[in-house]
Scaffold this motif. Structure first.
Motif, PDB file in Angstrom:
ATOM      1  N   THR A  68       0.899  -1.204   0.067  1.00 44.53           N
ATOM      2  CA  THR A  68      -0.062   0.017  -0.019  1.00 44.53           C
ATOM      3  C   THR A  68       0.804   1.243   0.119  1.00 44.53           C
ATOM      4  OG1 THR A  68      -1.809  -1.251   1.291  1.00 44.53           O
ATOM      5  CG2 THR A  68      -1.898   1.250   1.298  1.00 44.53           C
ATOM      6  N   MET A  69       2.000   1.337   0.714  1.00 41.05           N
ATOM      7  CA  MET A  69       2.955   2.400   1.040  1.00 41.05           C
ATOM      8  C   MET A  69       3.526   2.715  -0.581  1.00 41.05           C
ATOM      9  SD  MET A  69       4.642   1.733   4.616  1.00 41.05           S
ATOM     10  CE  MET A  69       5.702   3.338   4.635  1.00 41.05           C
ATOM     11  N   LYS A  70       3.777   1.504  -1.044  1.00 44.61           N
ATOM     12  CA  LYS A  70       4.625   1.477  -2.517  1.00 44.61           C
ATOM     13  C   LYS A  70       3.737   2.042  -3.833  1.00 44.61           C
ATOM     14  CE  LYS A  70       7.545  -1.129  -5.375  1.00 44.61           C
ATOM     15  NZ  LYS A  70       8.465  -2.392  -5.401  1.00 44.61           N
ATOM     16  N   TYR A  71       2.584   1.175  -3.729  1.00 42.48           N
ATOM     17  CA  TYR A  71       1.840   1.248  -4.961  1.00 42.48           C
ATOM     18  C   TYR A  71       0.283   2.119  -4.613  1.00 42.48           C
ATOM     19  CZ  TYR A  71       4.326  -2.797  -6.208  1.00 42.48           C
ATOM     20  OH  TYR A  71       5.473  -3.787  -6.782  1.00 42.48           O
ATOM     21  N   VAL A  85      -6.861  -8.294  -6.831  1.00 42.87           N
ATOM     22  CA  VAL A  85      -6.763  -6.923  -6.533  1.00 42.87           C
ATOM     23  C   VAL A  85      -6.885  -6.542  -5.021  1.00 42.87           C
ATOM     24  CG1 VAL A  85      -7.517  -4.403  -6.975  1.00 42.87           C
ATOM     25  CG2 VAL A  85      -6.721  -5.868  -8.715  1.00 42.87           C
ATOM     26  N   VAL A  86      -5.994  -5.867  -4.365  1.00 40.79           N
ATOM     27  CA  VAL A  86      -6.286  -5.753  -2.993  1.00 40.79           C
ATOM     28  C   VAL A  86      -6.484  -4.270  -2.807  1.00 40.79           C
ATOM     29  CG1 VAL A  86      -5.218  -5.804  -0.581  1.00 40.79           C
ATOM     30  CG2 VAL A  86      -4.550  -7.515  -2.158  1.00 40.79           C
ATOM     31  N   SER A  87      -7.487  -3.792  -2.031  1.00 44.01           N
ATOM     32  CA  SER A  87      -8.182  -2.478  -1.819  1.00 44.01           C
ATOM     33  C   SER A  87      -8.031  -2.096  -0.344  1.00 44.01           C
ATOM     34  CB  SER A  87      -9.421  -2.209  -2.498  1.00 44.01           C
ATOM     35  OG  SER A  87      -9.858  -1.192  -2.224  1.00 44.01           O
ATOM     36  N   SER A  88      -7.487  -0.788   0.138  1.00 46.92           N
ATOM     37  CA  SER A  88      -7.741  -0.526   1.360  1.00 46.92           C
ATOM     38  C   SER A  88      -8.533   1.239   1.347  1.00 46.92           C
ATOM     39  CB  SER A  88      -6.400  -0.162   2.003  1.00 46.92           C
ATOM     40  OG  SER A  88      -5.602   0.429   1.148  1.00 46.92           O
ATOM     41  N   ASP A  89      -8.921   1.144  -0.010  1.00 47.40           N
ATOM     42  CA  ASP A  89      -9.626   2.412  -0.227  1.00 47.40           C
ATOM     43  C   ASP A  89     -11.237   2.446   0.343  1.00 47.40           C
ATOM     44  OD1 ASP A  89     -11.495   4.203  -1.855  1.00 47.40           O
ATOM     45  OD2 ASP A  89     -10.016   4.716  -3.155  1.00 47.40           O
ATOM     46  N   PRO A  90     -11.667   3.262   1.508  1.00 50.34           N
ATOM     47  CA  PRO A  90     -12.719   3.006   1.899  1.00 50.34           C
ATOM     48  C   PRO A  90     -14.271   3.135   1.200  1.00 50.34           C
ATOM     49  CG  PRO A  90     -11.378   4.537   3.209  1.00 50.34           C
ATOM     50  CD  PRO A  90     -10.902   4.223   1.896  1.00 50.34           C
ATOM     51  N   GLU A  91     -13.972   4.370   0.143  1.00 48.86           N
ATOM     52  CA  GLU A  91     -15.101   4.405  -0.516  1.00 48.86           C
ATOM     53  C   GLU A  91     -15.294   3.320  -1.767  1.00 48.86           C
ATOM     54  OE1 GLU A  91     -17.081   6.878  -0.300  1.00 48.86           O
ATOM     55  OE2 GLU A  91     -15.842   7.764   1.309  1.00 48.86           O
ATOM     56  N   PHE A  92     -14.133   2.832  -2.443  1.00 47.92           N
ATOM     57  CA  PHE A  92     -14.267   1.809  -3.223  1.00 47.92           C
ATOM     58  C   PHE A  92     -14.741   0.457  -2.339  1.00 47.92           C
ATOM     59  CE2 PHE A  92     -12.315  -1.716  -5.554  1.00 47.92           C
ATOM     60  CZ  PHE A  92     -13.007  -1.820  -6.534  1.00 47.92           C
ATOM     61  N   ASN A  93     -14.312   0.244  -1.504  1.00 47.39           N
ATOM     62  CA  ASN A  93     -14.576  -1.024  -0.696  1.00 47.39           C
ATOM     63  C   ASN A  93     -16.133  -1.010  -0.459  1.00 47.39           C
ATOM     64  OD1 ASN A  93     -12.108  -1.704  -0.840  1.00 47.39           O
ATOM     65  ND2 ASN A  93     -11.531  -1.386   1.359  1.00 47.39           N
ATOM     66  N   TYR A  94     -16.829   0.471   0.249  1.00 51.27           N
ATOM     67  CA  TYR A  94     -17.935   0.392   0.670  1.00 51.27           C
ATOM     68  C   TYR A  94     -18.919   0.217  -0.901  1.00 51.27           C
ATOM     69  CZ  TYR A  94     -22.338   2.559   2.282  1.00 51.27           C
ATOM     70  OH  TYR A  94     -23.663   2.708   2.604  1.00 51.27           O
ATOM     71  N   TYR A  95     -18.421   0.667  -1.942  1.00 51.45           N
ATOM     72  CA  TYR A  95     -19.238   0.806  -3.245  1.00 51.45           C
ATOM     73  C   TYR A  95     -19.281  -0.782  -3.487  1.00 51.45           C
ATOM     74  CZ  TYR A  95     -20.197   0.912  -8.164  1.00 51.45           C
ATOM     75  OH  TYR A  95     -20.469   0.724  -9.457  1.00 51.45           O
ATOM     76  N   ILE A  96     -18.302  -1.594  -3.521  1.00 52.08           N
ATOM     77  CA  ILE A  96     -17.968  -2.971  -3.864  1.00 52.08           C
ATOM     78  C   ILE A  96     -18.981  -3.926  -3.311  1.00 52.08           C
ATOM     79  CG2 ILE A  96     -16.589  -4.975  -3.920  1.00 52.08           C
ATOM     80  CD1 ILE A  96     -16.287  -3.448  -6.420  1.00 52.08           C
ATOM     81  N   LEU A  97     -18.964  -3.697  -1.750  1.00 54.70           N
ATOM     82  CA  LEU A  97     -19.958  -4.320  -0.870  1.00 54.70           C
ATOM     83  C   LEU A  97     -21.110  -4.226  -1.118  1.00 54.70           C
ATOM     84  CD1 LEU A  97     -18.014  -4.087   2.551  1.00 54.70           C
ATOM     85  CD2 LEU A  97     -18.175  -6.210   1.093  1.00 54.70           C
ATOM     86  N   GLN A  98     -21.764  -3.068  -1.846  1.00 48.81           N
ATOM     87  CA  GLN A  98     -23.169  -2.782  -2.226  1.00 48.81           C
ATOM     88  C   GLN A  98     -23.531  -3.474  -3.646  1.00 48.81           C
ATOM     89  OE1 GLN A  98     -24.526  -1.501   0.550  1.00 48.81           O
ATOM     90  NE2 GLN A  98     -22.579  -1.247   1.207  1.00 48.81           N
TER      91      GLN A  98
END
Length: 479
Positions: A68-71, A85-98
């Motif tokens: 995450t720090m690198k990319y 694909v690994v995501s720690s983006d809150p907005e994207f994660n919330y969207y995906i879960l919906q």
């Protein structure tokens, strides 16, 4: 150089060219757009070895943190042969879960799939995987909620839950010391087995189920001596147990209890997807999931409470007030009392925030997904990194500190997008209320009637599933 030498030279060039082509294809997968940054690692195994390296810290797993720090918050990799694909983006994660059933479907790595995949042949003769059929998941989730959801807790489970906690603490107070994780796993496993299926497990059976959980994210190499091979052996034991329970109840309808097992048998009479194989795997998966996260959460809470006397003091104040206001001191915890345990629930939430049992929530893209100028191709696995969300210093001040008071000031939108211990969207865990209630009731009796001290252990290890090293041993004394 003779003809044979020339031929060997040409063959060597062809082999090297083919290897180069394959490696290049591996490192640069096909994509109708631009892939997120990252590395696919080595052919076939990808970055699985780095992913599985244990970490002796409660912090974000190094595999996720360094990348995450690198990319950035969204990066690509490969785990156990799958493009991810690994995501720690809150907005994207919330969207995906919906987006369940629209852009993504429930998914997991091959080791997880082979151990708990709930699938079977329906009466139509076609394979019906629970993980990819929305109406089946909804049906099963409603069944679980009817057994351990908020209404079931309020109407009938809370007294039995309280009795279980009381008996366990009385027993533990007679011992010189005990390993909290093993002890809580056994108590919770026995309680849920009886609650859901009406049986009392043999001694140490919870340990065998815990071992299965530890292997869910192991490399799916089924040869003697590997973690995955041992997990499969224990899985066969678990499946046989579920099959025997189902056959016994079916043969003795007079033992009808209205529990989850009876609901399964009733459903088999009307639902075409509910075959014997499906039912057995469903029972196995639900029992496996019902105790491991709860026991880990409770153990972690006690690890931190042992180190935080001020938190214990605040808990004592809250539970003393409950006892003082109770009409009958010897009476049990009421639903109203449980719902009044505000600070206790802050302790529960803080434990869940820091726990992050697994490395993330998995979904698979059923269409190309576009995010921040990148494309996640159809068929790729998406890992929502819970730890990166719940230990993010931009969201939680001093995130590695156990601070229940932080929950007084967190905005609901922050909680919705950065606190997902039970997942989100249509797939949110049906056992969320059960888990919170058990921890709260357990803490009520522990705090009110006992004291404890650490004997040894308490080291937290992520591998990548969270564990407690050589255990966490405490001595409990009655006040």
């Amino acid at each position: 150089m003779g003809p044979l030498g020339v031929l060997m030279y040409v063959m060597a060039l062809l082999v090297m060219g083919l290897i180069h082509y394959r490696v290049n294809r591996w490192r640069n997968p096909k994509c109708n757009g631009r892939l997120p940054p990252g590395s696919m690692g080595l052919p076939l195994i990808g970055e699985t070895i780095q992913f599985l390296i244990p970490s002796k810290s409660i912090d974000i797993p190094p595999f996720i943190k360094t990348r995450t720090m690198k990319y950035g918050p969204i990066f690509k990799t490969s785990l156990a042969g799958l493009p991810v694909v690994v995501s720690s983006d809150p907005e994207f994660n919330y969207y995906i879960l919906q987006q369940e059933g629209k852009l993504v479907e429930f998914w997991y790595l091959d080791s997880f799939a082979k151990l708990i995949d709930v699938r079977g042949l329906g009466r139509d003769g076609e394979s019906t995987p629970l993980t990819s059929i929305g109406h089946i998941h909804k049906y099963m989730r409603n069944m679980v909620l009817s057994q351990i959801g908020a209404e079931a807790l309020r109407e009938r489970i809370l007294p039995d839950m309280e009795e279980t906690c009381q008996k366990a603490l009385v027993d533990w107070s007679t011992k010189e010391s005990l390993d909290v994780k093993k002890a809580t796993s056994s108590v919770i496993f026995d309680f849920t087995a009886k609650l859901l299926f009406g049986f009392e497990p043999e001694k140490n059976m919870s340990e065998r189920f815990s071992y299965i959980f530890q292997g869910l994210l192991s490399f799916p190499l089924n040869i003697p001596g590997t973690v995955f091979h041992k997990c499969l052996k224990n899985q066969k034991m678990g499946l046989k147990l579920m099959k025997d329970l189902m056959d016994e109840r079916r043969a003795m309808p007079e033992k009808h209890r209205g529990d989850f097992l009876d609901q399964i048998l009733d459903g088999m009479k009307t639902e075409s997807f509910m075959s014997d194989d499906f039912a057995v795997f469903a029972m196995f998966a639900i029992l496996l999931a019902s105790f491991e996260i709860l026991s880990s959460s409770l153990t972690l809470a006690l690890v931190f409470l042992t180190e935080q006397p001020m938190v214990v003091k605040e808990l004592q104040k809250e539970h003393q007030e409950i006892l003082q206001n109770r009409e009958r001191r010897e009476g049990g915890v009421t639903w109203k009392e449980y719902k009044s345990m505000n600070f206790t629930m802050q302790v529960v939430n803080e434990s869940l925030r820091m726990l992050n049992v697994g490395p993330g929530i998995m979904r698979r893209a059923i269409k190309d997904i576009h995010v921040n100028g990148y494309t996640i191709p159809e068929g790729w696995t998406i890992v929502i990194a819970q730890s990166a969300l719940q230990l993010n210093p931009e969201t939680y001040d001093d995130p590695l500190s156990f601070n229940p008071w932080r929950w007084k000031n967190l905005e609901p939108t922050v909680v919705a997008k950065s606190f997902i211990p039970f997942g989100g969207g249509a797939r949110m865990c049906a056992g969320a209320d059960f888990t919170k209630a058990f921890i709260a009731v357990f803490l009520h009796h522990l705090i009110s009637k006992y004291s404890w001290e650490k004997v040894k252990g308490g080291e937290i290890i992520r591998s990548p599933v969270i564990g407690f090293g050589d255990g966490f041993y405490i001595k409990i004394r009655s006040k």
